[in-house]
Design an enzyme around this catalytic site. Structure first.
Site, PDB file in Angstrom:
ATOM      1  N   ARG A   1       0.874  -1.352   0.174  1.00  0.00           N
ATOM      2  CA  ARG A   1       0.028  -0.130  -0.083  1.00  0.00           C
ATOM      3  C   ARG A   1       0.907   1.356  -0.045  1.00  0.00           C
ATOM      4  O   ARG A   1       0.430   2.359  -0.364  1.00  0.00           O
ATOM      5  CB  ARG A   1      -0.759   0.031   1.268  1.00  0.00           C
TER       6      ARG A   1
ATOM      7  N   LEU B   1      -0.492   2.242  -5.021  1.00  0.00           N
ATOM      8  CA  LEU B   1      -1.610   3.534  -5.537  1.00  0.00           C
ATOM      9  C   LEU B   1      -0.990   4.839  -5.267  1.00  0.00           C
ATOM     10  O   LEU B   1      -1.471   5.754  -5.957  1.00  0.00           O
ATOM     11  CB  LEU B   1      -2.635   3.230  -4.245  1.00  0.00           C
TER      12      LEU B   1
ATOM     13  N   VAL C   1     -10.033   0.991  -3.786  1.00  0.00           N
ATOM     14  CA  VAL C   1      -9.442  -0.196  -3.580  1.00  0.00           C
ATOM     15  C   VAL C   1      -8.499  -0.116  -2.592  1.00  0.00           C
ATOM     16  O   VAL C   1      -8.006   0.704  -1.858  1.00  0.00           O
ATOM     17  CB  VAL C   1      -8.623  -0.709  -4.909  1.00  0.00           C
ATOM     18  N   GLU C   2      -7.780  -1.523  -2.134  1.00  0.00           N
ATOM     19  CA  GLU C   2      -6.707  -1.434  -0.996  1.00  0.00           C
ATOM     20  C   GLU C   2      -7.276  -0.750   0.229  1.00  0.00           C
ATOM     21  O   GLU C   2      -6.514  -0.141   1.047  1.00  0.00           O
ATOM     22  CB  GLU C   2      -5.494  -1.049  -1.368  1.00  0.00           C
ATOM     23  N   GLY C   3      -8.625  -0.712   0.712  1.00  0.00           N
ATOM     24  CA  GLY C   3      -9.270  -0.240   1.814  1.00  0.00           C
ATOM     25  C   GLY C   3      -9.758   1.137   1.388  1.00  0.00           C
ATOM     26  O   GLY C   3      -8.955   2.242   0.967  1.00  0.00           O
TER      27      GLY C   3
END
Length: 826
Positions: free
Chosen positions: A378, A382, A500-502
């Site tokens: 993360r 992103l 995405v990714e949380g």
């Protein structure tokens, strides 16, 4: 007046000692000396004696250890245990798997800024730079994003082959297994450059190098698993995906309903001990083309085949695509950014224990593994994607705003457009600094749980704001999709990074401050560990030591907040140069504010704080922007403090501190215990809020940087793909800026002649020829304006299509079957 002096001396010495974080004995000695001086100088003897008594009543219970432990520490330990927020096992693991870097300094209230500046400047190796200049540049040249997104809805076969051949999927895999073994910084730079030409390509490359089989195997795989899979992942013979999210477990990944039952079964013709899996996952990137599936599930052992624990816990496994029972679903279609993404399912899928990541010994440790790998992945994918898009958007839109003219002026000269350009440039500068800072933290060996959440949330949120402003500046140019549009797909894809990714809403309101307040605080985690120590005596000793340190810091931060609020943080030692020293002083103030608010919130709200998501989100904003501005200042000094970057630095800094004060103000005005909020307001904003958003003059300077050829603009453009080739309309527009600026004096002369009606022709080329005949232009100037016309036309032209070109090549029955309808509901 002589009656007041001793108490004033007591107060001032206390505040001085607290500001400088002197230990209690030092303050007691200073205060006693000051009181003696007051008495000798004629202060009231009675008042002096009373002041001495007050000093003794404070000092003796705190200085005498047995007395302090019985009167102060033990009652506070009992109270602390009552207000201590209950932590689930998954929350405890999340806290224990993260590490703390410089973000920990921000919770002290007195950060060691020199420590930040002394970190080595992030640098690529010669091999990494050669990869960027070679294979990455070539891949960018091969990319035609319109064909990917509109025609094929996928990368063309030659792109897949090139990516695999050049081991783009193996950037994080060590060289001994055939990977590239790159640093996190190189990983960041590759994703940043690819995202500036195609988010589909950057996602395709980014995911195998983020959370997934490759990273998990590097950190936790058995030697046999590494030998079997890592070389094949590195060269693309295996394409990985990782199944975590499901229909009923999105951001709440610990509640996954997918399960595996320990049992015996057949594998490769033999009876072995393994797990029978049932799972249903969705939103899985690369799933439709994956050959190796990583899977998170909850493992159960009802027959005690492994031990006496039935619920073993979250476990991770590797499933070859051809494993019987594995079903790769059809593709999802994420917002016209058609990277490979889809569902995976399985019922009664048997795998041996040897297919668990790390083998049977790692059964039940999946949440630990995921948290560490999530924090690292993360930190890069992103944020780097947002950085590439924002930087490219800034330099291309700046050039477009100079080239595109309305009412005889470059549109960038209009103040409304200037405001948008300023936001684009300032936020692109901040995103770039933040993304690089988190990658550098990974390279320093950190597992940056909190910074990765900050970077993911703010880079993607600001990236969405940047592309929104880009579209506003472009107008019709931005909304007509086609090969000439460099921004439309980025606009459509912006919500993907936010989701995405949380999900960003959850990341902001639950994760950033929720983890940061405990993990990064210099005392809270230590106090929690002491309070939970089963050895009461040892726990009391540890709690006493940490409590005294915490009290000293808490009082210090209250005093520092008040002092900085009164003085506007204009005084005090700070690193940096003459330009940035004032910025570091301001950050000292906000660090003290953050630490004070964190202490007061945890003390007064206790376990209820985790449910006060609005308060947590606002304090998370404070932490985020203090961290972000520290990254901006670090970048500025790493670059040699260039004069030309000052407008970008100033805009990004003032925007952040304005947001910090806005967040603090909202937190105080809405504090659940109103009197506490009023008291904190006096300490934090004794003279009211003073930070202002960036002004128009500063915005004008930032916009001018983007619309002119200069070193600051070139530095901002570093690391993105701006080669002016046919498939890169943004690169072509950026390359035209120098010619457009050089032609403007000639253009003004020509337009003046047109207004004077000295030229009668109506056609543009005929007007140029007549201007040469009339002596208004030279032949060279005529050619210069003809070239300006051509590049302007290329910059502003949009695409058009035949009807059949816009129809989907594949048609299907739009009346779904019952099974398909049920699947759609899920």
């Amino acid at each position: 007046m002589s009656v007041v002096v001793p108490f004033l001396a007591l107060l001032l010495t206390g505040m001085f000692a607290a500001y400088h974080r002197m230990r209690l004995p030092v303050w007691v000695a200073m205060a006693a000396t000051a009181l003696v001086a007051c008495w000798l100088l004629g202060a009231s003897a009675t008042a002096t004696i009373v002041a001495f008594v007050v000093l003794a009543l404070i000092a003796i219970p705190l200085l005498v250890a047995p007395l302090r432990k019985s009167l102060v520490t033990a009652p506070l330990l009992t109270f602390f245990r009552k207000v201590l927020p209950p932590l689930s096992q998954t929350e405890r693991i999340a806290l224990e798997t993260g590490s703390v870097g410089f973000e920990g300094e921000l919770f002290t209230g007195d950060p060691d800024w020199q420590k930040l500046l002394d970190y080595p400047k992030p640098q690529l190796t010669a091999e990494e730079q050669a990869f960027l200049d070679g294979p990455v540049e070539e891949l960018c040249r091969m990319v035609n994003d319109w064909e990917i997104t509109h025609i094929h809805a996928d990368l063309q076969p030659e792109l897949w082959d090139y990516i695999k051949k050049n081991r783009f999927f193996g950037m994080i895999i060590p060289k001994e297994y055939g990977g590239l073994g790159f640093s996190a910084l190189a990983h960041h730079k590759v994703i940043q450059k690819l995202s500036s030409i195609s988010s589909v390509v950057s996602s395709t490359v980014g995911v195998p190098n983020s959370l997934g089989p490759g990273e998990l195997l590097v950190h936790y795989g058995t030697p046999e698993q590494k030998e079997q899979y890592l070389p094949r992942l590195a060269d693309g013979r295996e394409v990985p995906c990782f199944g975590l999210t499901g229909p009923f477990a999105g951001s709440d990944a610990t509640s996954i309903p997918d399960y595996g039952i320990v049992c015996k079964g057949e594998w490769n013709g033999a009876q072995v001990l393994g797990v029978r899996l049932t799972f249903d996952k969705r939103y899985i990137t690369l799933a439709p083309v994956a050959t190796l599936i990583g899977l998170a599930f909850r493992m159960y052992d009802p027959d005690a085949l492994l031990g006496d624990v039935e619920d073993v816990g979250i476990t991770l496994a590797l499933l070859p695509r051809d494993t019987p029972g594995v079903e790769i679903g059809r593709r999802h279609f994420p917002l016209n950014s058609p990277f490979q993404n889809g569902p995976i399912r399985g019922t009664d899928v048997f795998i041996p224990l040897s297919q668990l990541v790390g083998g049977a010994d790692m059964a039940g440790k999946g949440w630990n593994m995921l948290n560490e790998c999530l924090a690292i992945g993360r930190s890069i994918t992103l944020p780097s994607t947002a950085s590439g898009g924002a930087k490219a958007g800034a330099v291309v839109t700046g050039a477009y705003a100079r080239i595109r003219k309305q009412f005889g002026l470059s549109i960038g000269r209009f103040e409304g457009v200037e405001e948008a350009l300023a936001r684009i440039g300032g936020k692109a500068y901040a995103i770039s600094a933040l993304a690089q800072a988190t990658a550098a933290a990974v390279d320093r060996g950190d597992v940056p749980s909190v910074p990765s959440a900050i970077a993911k949330y703010h880079c993607t949120s600001m990236g969405r704001e940047v592309i929104s402003d880009v579209m506003d500046v472009l107008g019709g140019k931005g909304i007509i999709l086609g090969p000439r549009n460099f921004a439309g797909r980025a606009w459509q894809a912006a919500p993907i990074g936010v989701t995405v990714e949380g999900a960003n809403i959850m990341t902001r309101s639950l994760l950033i401050f929720g983890q940061g307040a405990i993990l990064c605080h210099p005392w809270v985690m230590k106090e929690m560990q002491a309070a939970q120590d089963p050895d009461h005596r040892r726990g009391l000793e540890d709690f006493d030591r940490n409590l005294m340190g915490h009290i000293r810091y808490g009082i210090s931060n209250a005093v520092r907040s008040l002092w900085f609020g009164i003085t506007g943080a204009k005084f005090g030692a700070a690193p940096g140069d003459d330009y940035t020293r004032r910025y570091f002083r301001k950050l000292d103030r906000y660090s003290a504010n953050l630490a004070l608010m964190a202490d007061v919130s945890m003390l007064t709200l206790g376990g209820k704080l985790k449910f006060k998501e609005s308060l947590s989100g606002r304090l998370g904003d404070v932490l985020s922007h203090v961290y972000m501005t520290s990254a901006i200042l670090k970048r500025y000094h790493d670059e040699g403090a260039p004069e030309g970057d000052k407008p970008l630095l100033a805009w990004a800094f003032h925007d952040s501190v304005h947001r910090i004060e806005t967040a603090l103000s909202a937190a105080l005005r809405n504090f659940p215990i109103r009197p506490i909020g009023w008291l904190m307001w006096v300490l934090i904003f004794p003279l009211g809020r003073r930070a202002e958003a960036p002004g128009d003059r500063l915005g004008h300077r930032v916009a001018s940087l983007l619309m002119n050829v200069n070193e600051a603009r070139e530095r901002l453009a570093q690391g993105v793909f701006l080669t002016p080739c046919e498939n890169n309309p943004g690169g072509r527009i950026a390359s035209y800026l120098a010619k457009a600026v050089a032609a403007e004096p000639v253009e003004r002369k020509f337009l003046k002649a047109l207004k004077g009606k000295g030229i009668q022709a109506l056609d543009y080329d005929a007007q140029l020829d007549e201007a040469v005949r009339e002596g208004v232009l030279t032949a060279d100037e005529r050619n210069q304006l003809a070239e300006l016309r051509a590049i302007t036309l290329d910059a502003i032209t949009v695409d058009d299509f035949d009807v059949h070109e816009l129809r989907a090549a594949t048609h299907y029955d739009r009346q779904p079957s019952g099974a398909h309808a049920a699947r759609a509901v899920a």
